[in-house]
Design an enzyme around this catalytic site. Sequence first.
Site, mmCIF file in Angstrom:
data_model
loop_
_atom_site.group_PDB
_atom_site.id
_atom_site.type_symbol
_atom_site.label_atom_id
_atom_site.label_comp_id
_atom_site.label_asym_id
_atom_site.label_seq_id
_atom_site.Cartn_x
_atom_site.Cartn_y
_atom_site.Cartn_z
ATOM 1 N N ARG A 196 0.811 -1.223 0.000
ATOM 2 C CA ARG A 196 0.000 0.000 0.000
ATOM 3 C C ARG A 196 0.841 1.268 0.000
ATOM 4 O O ARG A 196 0.346 2.330 -0.363
ATOM 5 C CB ARG A 196 -1.013 -0.050 1.142
ATOM 6 C CG ARG A 196 -2.080 -1.128 0.901
ATOM 7 C CD ARG A 196 -3.092 -1.189 2.010
ATOM 8 N NE ARG A 196 -2.483 -1.452 3.291
ATOM 9 C CZ ARG A 196 -2.489 -2.601 3.927
ATOM 10 N NH1 ARG A 196 -3.099 -3.629 3.395
ATOM 11 N NH2 ARG A 196 -1.922 -2.736 5.100
ATOM 12 N N GLU B 17 4.196 -8.641 14.884
ATOM 13 C CA GLU B 17 3.469 -9.056 16.075
ATOM 14 C C GLU B 17 3.631 -10.552 16.338
ATOM 15 O O GLU B 17 3.749 -10.996 17.466
ATOM 16 C CB GLU B 17 1.980 -8.702 15.920
ATOM 17 C CG GLU B 17 1.195 -8.842 17.205
ATOM 18 C CD GLU B 17 -0.206 -8.299 17.085
ATOM 19 O OE1 GLU B 17 -0.985 -8.536 18.019
ATOM 20 O OE2 GLU B 17 -0.530 -7.655 16.083
#
Length: 172
Positions: free
Chosen positions: A58, A95
């Site tokens: 993106r 994460e």
Amino acid sequence: MDYKEYIRVIPDFPQPGISFKDITTLLQNGEMYKNAINELKKMVSALKIDVIAGPEARGFVVGAPLAYALGVGFAPIRKSGKLPYETIEVGYDLEYGKDRLAMHTDAIQKGQNVLIADDLLATGGTISTSVDLVQQLGGNVVGAAFLIELSALNGRAKLPGVEVFSLMTYED
């Protein structure tokens, strides 16, 4: 203009408790997409920018049109193994694991002023890694521009000395 009207918020994606900000609905509206890029252009126009760097994927849809609007080059930042020429790489923590980002060794020339652009600033991990890559190539990071900033995740803290520009800010 309230660009948040053009952002689809998807609860519990990709996991419970996450409120995903989907920019595809903004991108689908040509006028709003153009306005958003033009507004980012205005926000960063006082900076002396030689090239914009953007992480996949993106960051490409924000950085490339912003580079075009400013009349400067665009340098892609990709995941390891995706660039065909000689690269430098930096690892970073996700994460749930680790990843690596790469740039061509000739993507940034020593002393160039670089703006990093992406769709979203969350924890700052991807962008701080992007800053590291640009600096290793001798570039001077003059700022970072985003469509969206998730302020509660305090990604700015991982970008000391980098001026941050955000079109929209969400608290959650």
